[in-house]
Scaffold this motif. Structure first.
Motif, PDB file in Angstrom:
ATOM      1  N   ARG A  64       0.382  -0.746  -0.231  1.00 40.35           N
ATOM      2  CA  ARG A  64      -0.034   0.189  -0.191  1.00 40.35           C
ATOM      3  C   ARG A  64       0.926   1.423   0.127  1.00 40.35           C
ATOM      4  O   ARG A  64       0.426   2.138  -0.592  1.00 40.35           O
ATOM      5  N   GLU A  68       1.115   3.660  -2.768  1.00 43.01           N
ATOM      6  CA  GLU A  68       0.458   4.943  -2.623  1.00 43.01           C
ATOM      7  C   GLU A  68       1.732   6.127  -3.020  1.00 43.01           C
ATOM      8  O   GLU A  68       0.941   7.688  -3.242  1.00 43.01           O
ATOM      9  N   ALA A 126      -8.202  -6.577  -0.726  1.00 44.65           N
ATOM     10  CA  ALA A 126      -8.361  -5.223  -0.336  1.00 44.65           C
ATOM     11  C   ALA A 126      -7.139  -3.960  -0.961  1.00 44.65           C
ATOM     12  O   ALA A 126      -8.125  -2.595  -1.012  1.00 44.65           O
ATOM     13  N   VAL A 127      -5.842  -4.103  -0.730  1.00 46.71           N
ATOM     14  CA  VAL A 127      -5.044  -3.302  -1.339  1.00 46.71           C
ATOM     15  C   VAL A 127      -4.855  -2.908  -2.231  1.00 46.71           C
ATOM     16  O   VAL A 127      -5.286  -1.663  -3.069  1.00 46.71           O
ATOM     17  N   GLN A 128      -5.265  -3.881  -3.457  1.00 43.30           N
ATOM     18  CA  GLN A 128      -5.374  -3.784  -4.450  1.00 43.30           C
ATOM     19  C   GLN A 128      -6.624  -2.929  -5.325  1.00 43.30           C
ATOM     20  O   GLN A 128      -6.854  -2.659  -5.949  1.00 43.30           O
ATOM     21  N   ARG A 129      -7.121  -2.985  -4.911  1.00 44.42           N
ATOM     22  CA  ARG A 129      -9.191  -2.486  -5.004  1.00 44.42           C
ATOM     23  C   ARG A 129      -8.762  -1.674  -4.155  1.00 44.42           C
ATOM     24  O   ARG A 129      -9.212  -0.462  -5.251  1.00 44.42           O
ATOM     25  N   PHE A 130      -8.321  -0.761  -3.679  1.00 43.94           N
ATOM     26  CA  PHE A 130      -8.103   0.398  -2.866  1.00 43.94           C
ATOM     27  C   PHE A 130      -7.334   1.485  -4.348  1.00 43.94           C
ATOM     28  O   PHE A 130      -7.787   1.904  -4.888  1.00 43.94           O
ATOM     29  N   SER A 133      -8.646   1.543  -7.244  1.00 44.38           N
ATOM     30  CA  SER A 133     -10.135   2.847  -7.524  1.00 44.38           C
ATOM     31  C   SER A 133      -9.065   4.054  -7.912  1.00 44.38           C
ATOM     32  O   SER A 133      -9.706   5.334  -8.346  1.00 44.38           O
ATOM     33  N   GLN A 134      -8.067   4.482  -7.157  1.00 41.87           N
ATOM     34  CA  GLN A 134      -7.539   5.672  -6.799  1.00 41.87           C
ATOM     35  C   GLN A 134      -6.586   5.158  -8.362  1.00 41.87           C
ATOM     36  O   GLN A 134      -6.484   7.209  -8.432  1.00 41.87           O
TER      37      GLN A 134
END
Length: 198
Positions: A64, A68, A126-130, A133-134
């Motif tokens: 993440r 980021e 979940a990290v990859q989904r976030f 989306s970004q």
């Protein structure tokens, strides 16, 4: 207050995440081991298990963090992009700048290693989904700033870029931007047509 949530504890935790992110970039998942992370962070070996319940949790935090940082760079670039109608070539170049950058093979390979690993590592999903989306948000904004409509589906543009880049990384292509450019030029007017108006 637990020492893990004190300012000093938070600094140590972030140092471990940063160290793990560097190791991931340098050597992939196999490079992230308790001893290596602690050594790179300059902290005692026991700190990795004190601040993280498992190595998988630390790896997810590192993925993440690394992602980021990449997304923040995309957003910084996009802030300086003026709103104007862009033709096919100009729109593609903007998307290349955002999603491919200078074409650093190590960073791009890491992006896809982390993405594909989510298929076998549930903690990364979940990290990859976030992250997805970004990146979709960045592409949607780039289209809007170029007077183009992504029709509410920026992920289609991202999928084209991902496919072209993975193919290029598996080939002997030195300029990773070229195969992405060729493919995007073929499809950008379909996936993100110009909007009506001036």
């Amino acid at each position: 207050m637990s020492s893990a949530v004190t300012p000093k504890g938070e600094r140590r935790r972030q140092a471990l995440v940063d160290a793990a992110a560097e190791l991931l970039l340098e050597g992939g998942f196999d490079a992230v081991r308790h001893r290596a992370v602690a050594a790179k962070a300059g902290l005692p070996l026991a700190s990795t298990t004190y601040y993280f319940a498992s190595l998988d949790e630390l790896i997810a935090a590192a993925v993440r963090r690394g992602s980021e940082a990449e997304i923040a760079q995309m957003r910084r670039h996009l802030r300086h992009v003026p709103q104007r109608r862009r033709g096919r070539e100009a729109t593609v170049e903007l998307l290349l700048d955002l999603l491919v950058g200078a074409g650093d093979a190590q960073h791009l390979a890491a992006r896809y290693e982390w993405m594909i690993a989510a298929g076998r590592r549930p903690e990364l999903r979940a990290v990859q989904r976030f992250i997805h989306s970004q990146i979709d948000d960045v592409v949607a904004e780039a289209c809007a700033r170029s007077a183009r409509s992504d029709r509410g589906r920026p992920h289609r543009i991202v999928a084209v870029v991902d496919g072209a880049l993975i193919g290029a990384l598996c080939s002997e292509e030195l300029d990773l931007r070229t195969p992405v450019r060729v493919l995007l030029l073929d499809v950008i007017d379909v996936l993100a047509p110009q909007t009506d108006g001036d």
